[in-house]
Motif scaffolding. Structure first.
Motif, PDB file in Angstrom:
ATOM      1  N   MET A   1       5.833  -1.341  -1.317  1.00 13.93           N
ATOM      2  CA  MET A   1       4.968  -0.040  -1.252  1.00 13.93           C
ATOM      3  C   MET A   1       4.118  -0.832  -0.421  1.00 13.93           C
ATOM      4  O   MET A   1       3.239  -1.554  -0.483  1.00 13.93           O
ATOM      5  N   ALA A   2       4.060   0.140   0.363  1.00 16.24           N
ATOM      6  CA  ALA A   2       3.124   0.315   1.065  1.00 16.24           C
ATOM      7  C   ALA A   2       2.124   1.715   1.273  1.00 16.24           C
ATOM      8  O   ALA A   2       2.966   2.110   0.790  1.00 16.24           O
ATOM      9  N   LEU A   3       0.656   1.065   1.402  1.00 14.72           N
ATOM     10  CA  LEU A   3       0.129   1.797   1.285  1.00 14.72           C
ATOM     11  C   LEU A   3      -0.578   2.212   2.128  1.00 14.72           C
ATOM     12  O   LEU A   3      -0.995   1.246   3.232  1.00 14.72           O
ATOM     13  N   ASP A   4      -1.215   3.223   2.074  1.00 17.78           N
ATOM     14  CA  ASP A   4      -2.400   3.923   3.035  1.00 17.78           C
ATOM     15  C   ASP A   4      -3.372   3.813   2.760  1.00 17.78           C
ATOM     16  O   ASP A   4      -3.750   3.627   2.116  1.00 17.78           O
ATOM     17  N   LYS A   5      -4.072   3.865   3.473  1.00 16.96           N
ATOM     18  CA  LYS A   5      -6.071   3.652   4.193  1.00 16.96           C
ATOM     19  C   LYS A   5      -6.431   5.155   3.030  1.00 16.96           C
ATOM     20  O   LYS A   5      -7.345   5.142   1.759  1.00 16.96           O
ATOM     21  N   ALA A   6      -5.918   6.478   3.163  1.00 19.37           N
ATOM     22  CA  ALA A   6      -6.076   7.599   2.172  1.00 19.37           C
ATOM     23  C   ALA A   6      -5.967   6.210   0.593  1.00 19.37           C
ATOM     24  O   ALA A   6      -6.782   7.072  -0.731  1.00 19.37           O
ATOM     25  N   THR A   7      -4.843   6.390   0.053  1.00 18.96           N
ATOM     26  CA  THR A   7      -4.945   6.241  -1.355  1.00 18.96           C
ATOM     27  C   THR A   7      -5.937   4.673  -1.315  1.00 18.96           C
ATOM     28  O   THR A   7      -6.144   4.494  -2.616  1.00 18.96           O
ATOM     29  N   VAL A   8      -6.130   3.447  -0.977  1.00 20.55           N
ATOM     30  CA  VAL A   8      -6.283   2.592  -0.793  1.00 20.55           C
ATOM     31  C   VAL A   8      -7.908   3.364  -1.513  1.00 20.55           C
ATOM     32  O   VAL A   8      -8.739   2.606  -2.317  1.00 20.55           O
ATOM     33  N   PRO A  20     -16.211   0.272   2.455  1.00 17.63           N
ATOM     34  CA  PRO A  20     -16.973   0.818   3.946  1.00 17.63           C
ATOM     35  C   PRO A  20     -15.843   1.025   4.664  1.00 17.63           C
ATOM     36  O   PRO A  20     -14.639   0.469   4.545  1.00 17.63           O
ATOM     37  N   ASP A  21     -15.837   2.420   5.569  1.00 17.37           N
ATOM     38  CA  ASP A  21     -14.947   2.504   6.347  1.00 17.37           C
ATOM     39  C   ASP A  21     -13.779   2.102   7.027  1.00 17.37           C
ATOM     40  O   ASP A  21     -13.014   1.699   7.387  1.00 17.37           O
ATOM     41  N   ARG A  22     -14.866   0.750   7.783  1.00 20.94           N
ATOM     42  CA  ARG A  22     -14.758  -0.316   8.640  1.00 20.94           C
ATOM     43  C   ARG A  22     -13.775  -1.118   7.530  1.00 20.94           C
ATOM     44  O   ARG A  22     -12.763  -2.425   8.108  1.00 20.94           O
ATOM     45  N   GLU A  23     -13.493  -1.343   6.229  1.00 20.18           N
ATOM     46  CA  GLU A  23     -13.124  -2.521   5.448  1.00 20.18           C
ATOM     47  C   GLU A  23     -11.614  -2.075   4.815  1.00 20.18           C
ATOM     48  O   GLU A  23     -10.848  -2.547   4.492  1.00 20.18           O
ATOM     49  N   LEU A  24     -11.375  -0.900   5.126  1.00 24.60           N
ATOM     50  CA  LEU A  24     -10.513   0.163   4.539  1.00 24.60           C
ATOM     51  C   LEU A  24      -8.942  -0.539   5.131  1.00 24.60           C
ATOM     52  O   LEU A  24      -7.616  -0.672   4.485  1.00 24.60           O
ATOM     53  N   ALA A  25      -9.095  -0.169   6.777  1.00 24.45           N
ATOM     54  CA  ALA A  25      -7.357  -1.441   7.713  1.00 24.45           C
ATOM     55  C   ALA A  25      -7.372  -2.222   7.251  1.00 24.45           C
ATOM     56  O   ALA A  25      -6.017  -2.702   6.005  1.00 24.45           O
ATOM     57  N   ALA A  26      -8.674  -3.879   6.494  1.00 21.40           N
ATOM     58  CA  ALA A  26      -7.898  -4.772   5.391  1.00 21.40           C
ATOM     59  C   ALA A  26      -7.621  -4.886   4.486  1.00 21.40           C
ATOM     60  O   ALA A  26      -6.602  -5.211   3.963  1.00 21.40           O
ATOM     61  N   LEU A  27      -8.365  -4.397   3.981  1.00 24.87           N
ATOM     62  CA  LEU A  27      -8.365  -4.342   2.180  1.00 24.87           C
ATOM     63  C   LEU A  27      -6.270  -3.205   1.961  1.00 24.87           C
ATOM     64  O   LEU A  27      -6.265  -3.830   1.153  1.00 24.87           O
ATOM     65  N   THR A  28      -6.123  -2.416   3.213  1.00 27.70           N
ATOM     66  CA  THR A  28      -5.235  -1.695   2.797  1.00 27.70           C
ATOM     67  C   THR A  28      -4.026  -2.772   3.164  1.00 27.70           C
ATOM     68  O   THR A  28      -3.483  -3.011   2.245  1.00 27.70           O
ATOM     69  N   GLY A  29      -3.488  -3.367   3.977  1.00 29.99           N
ATOM     70  CA  GLY A  29      -3.217  -4.890   4.223  1.00 29.99           C
ATOM     71  C   GLY A  29      -3.558  -5.369   2.935  1.00 29.99           C
ATOM     72  O   GLY A  29      -2.195  -5.733   2.496  1.00 29.99           O
ATOM     73  N   GLU A  30      -4.012  -6.605   2.478  1.00 27.20           N
ATOM     74  CA  GLU A  30      -3.967  -7.113   1.366  1.00 27.20           C
ATOM     75  C   GLU A  30      -3.880  -6.735   0.283  1.00 27.20           C
ATOM     76  O   GLU A  30      -2.894  -7.044  -0.281  1.00 27.20           O
ATOM     77  N   LEU A  31      -3.899  -5.584  -0.101  1.00 23.52           N
ATOM     78  CA  LEU A  31      -3.666  -4.257  -1.159  1.00 23.52           C
ATOM     79  C   LEU A  31      -1.689  -4.206  -1.348  1.00 23.52           C
ATOM     80  O   LEU A  31      -0.204  -4.823  -1.755  1.00 23.52           O
ATOM     81  N   THR A  32      -1.272  -3.929   0.200  1.00 24.01           N
ATOM     82  CA  THR A  32       0.231  -4.153   0.029  1.00 24.01           C
ATOM     83  C   THR A  32       0.952  -5.387  -0.003  1.00 24.01           C
ATOM     84  O   THR A  32       2.054  -5.541  -0.284  1.00 24.01           O
ATOM     85  N   ASN A  33       0.177  -6.378   0.398  1.00 24.52           N
ATOM     86  CA  ASN A  33       0.612  -8.027   0.323  1.00 24.52           C
ATOM     87  C   ASN A  33       0.930  -8.074  -0.814  1.00 24.52           C
ATOM     88  O   ASN A  33       2.087  -8.826  -1.253  1.00 24.52           O
ATOM     89  N   ILE A  34      -0.232  -7.706  -1.759  1.00 29.22           N
ATOM     90  CA  ILE A  34       0.334  -7.755  -2.999  1.00 29.22           C
ATOM     91  C   ILE A  34       1.180  -7.175  -4.131  1.00 29.22           C
ATOM     92  O   ILE A  34       1.961  -7.838  -4.412  1.00 29.22           O
ATOM     93  N   SER A  36       3.865  -5.934  -2.967  1.00 28.42           N
ATOM     94  CA  SER A  36       5.269  -7.120  -1.987  1.00 28.42           C
ATOM     95  C   SER A  36       5.617  -8.284  -3.104  1.00 28.42           C
ATOM     96  O   SER A  36       6.526  -8.296  -3.314  1.00 28.42           O
ATOM     97  N   TRP A  37       4.138  -8.682  -3.412  1.00 25.39           N
ATOM     98  CA  TRP A  37       4.859  -9.713  -3.751  1.00 25.39           C
ATOM     99  C   TRP A  37       5.075 -10.377  -5.139  1.00 25.39           C
ATOM    100  O   TRP A  37       6.220 -10.183  -5.451  1.00 25.39           O
ATOM    101  N   GLN A  40       8.370  -8.971  -5.531  1.00 23.48           N
ATOM    102  CA  GLN A  40       9.683  -9.652  -5.309  1.00 23.48           C
ATOM    103  C   GLN A  40       9.088 -10.766  -6.618  1.00 23.48           C
ATOM    104  O   GLN A  40      10.842 -11.214  -6.713  1.00 23.48           O
ATOM    105  N   LEU A  41       8.275 -10.439  -7.157  1.00 20.33           N
ATOM    106  CA  LEU A  41       9.280 -11.601  -8.599  1.00 20.33           C
ATOM    107  C   LEU A  41       9.774 -10.143  -9.953  1.00 20.33           C
ATOM    108  O   LEU A  41      10.158 -11.196 -10.462  1.00 20.33           O
ATOM    109  N   ASP A  42      10.021  -8.883  -9.623  1.00 20.64           N
ATOM    110  CA  ASP A  42      10.777  -8.137  -9.993  1.00 20.64           C
ATOM    111  C   ASP A  42      12.305  -8.330  -9.744  1.00 20.64           C
ATOM    112  O   ASP A  42      13.076  -8.484 -10.261  1.00 20.64           O
ATOM    113  N   GLU A  43      12.566  -9.189  -8.501  1.00 19.21           N
ATOM    114  CA  GLU A  43      14.359  -9.512  -7.930  1.00 19.21           C
ATOM    115  C   GLU A  43      14.110 -10.746  -8.230  1.00 19.21           C
ATOM    116  O   GLU A  43      15.603 -10.950  -8.790  1.00 19.21           O
TER     117      GLU A  43
END
Length: 95
Positions: A1-8, A20-34, A36-37, A40-43
């Motif tokens: 499941m990929a999140l976008d900046k608006a959802t985050v 802050p807006d400048r941290e949204l991209a990094a936080l979006t990536g981190e939450l998307t990785n979490i 995804s992990w 993977q546990l559901d599989e």
């Protein structure tokens, strides 16, 4: 499941966390990785794995569940104001 900046940003707003807006991209990536992990546990097939009730296999020592008198009635009644025949005596409170 990929999140976008608006959802985050919406999640942060609902959690009352200022991001802050400048941290949204990094936080979006981190939450998307979490997420995804977690996906993977559901599989993993855990149908034959018993539920874990403790992280150690050690059982607690238990004593027999038996009622005893303690074996020391004289010591128990030593400080009683007026023991009678091995029992505590109390003043009558109900007429």
């Amino acid at each position: 499941m990929a999140l976008d900046k608006a959802t985050v940003a919406r999640i942060a707003h609902l959690a009352r966390i200022r991001v802050p807006d400048r941290e949204l991209a990094a936080l979006t990536g981190e939450l998307t990785n979490i997420l995804s992990w977690v996906e993977q546990l559901d599989e993993i097939d855990t149908s034959d794995v018993p539920p874990l009730t403790s992280v150690t296999s050690q059982e607690l020592p238990r004593r027999p569940d038996a009622v005893t008198d303690g074996g020391y009635p004289d010591q128990v009644l030593a400080n009683a104001p007026a023991p009678t025949k091995g029992f505590f005596t109390v003043p009558k409170v109900v007429e």
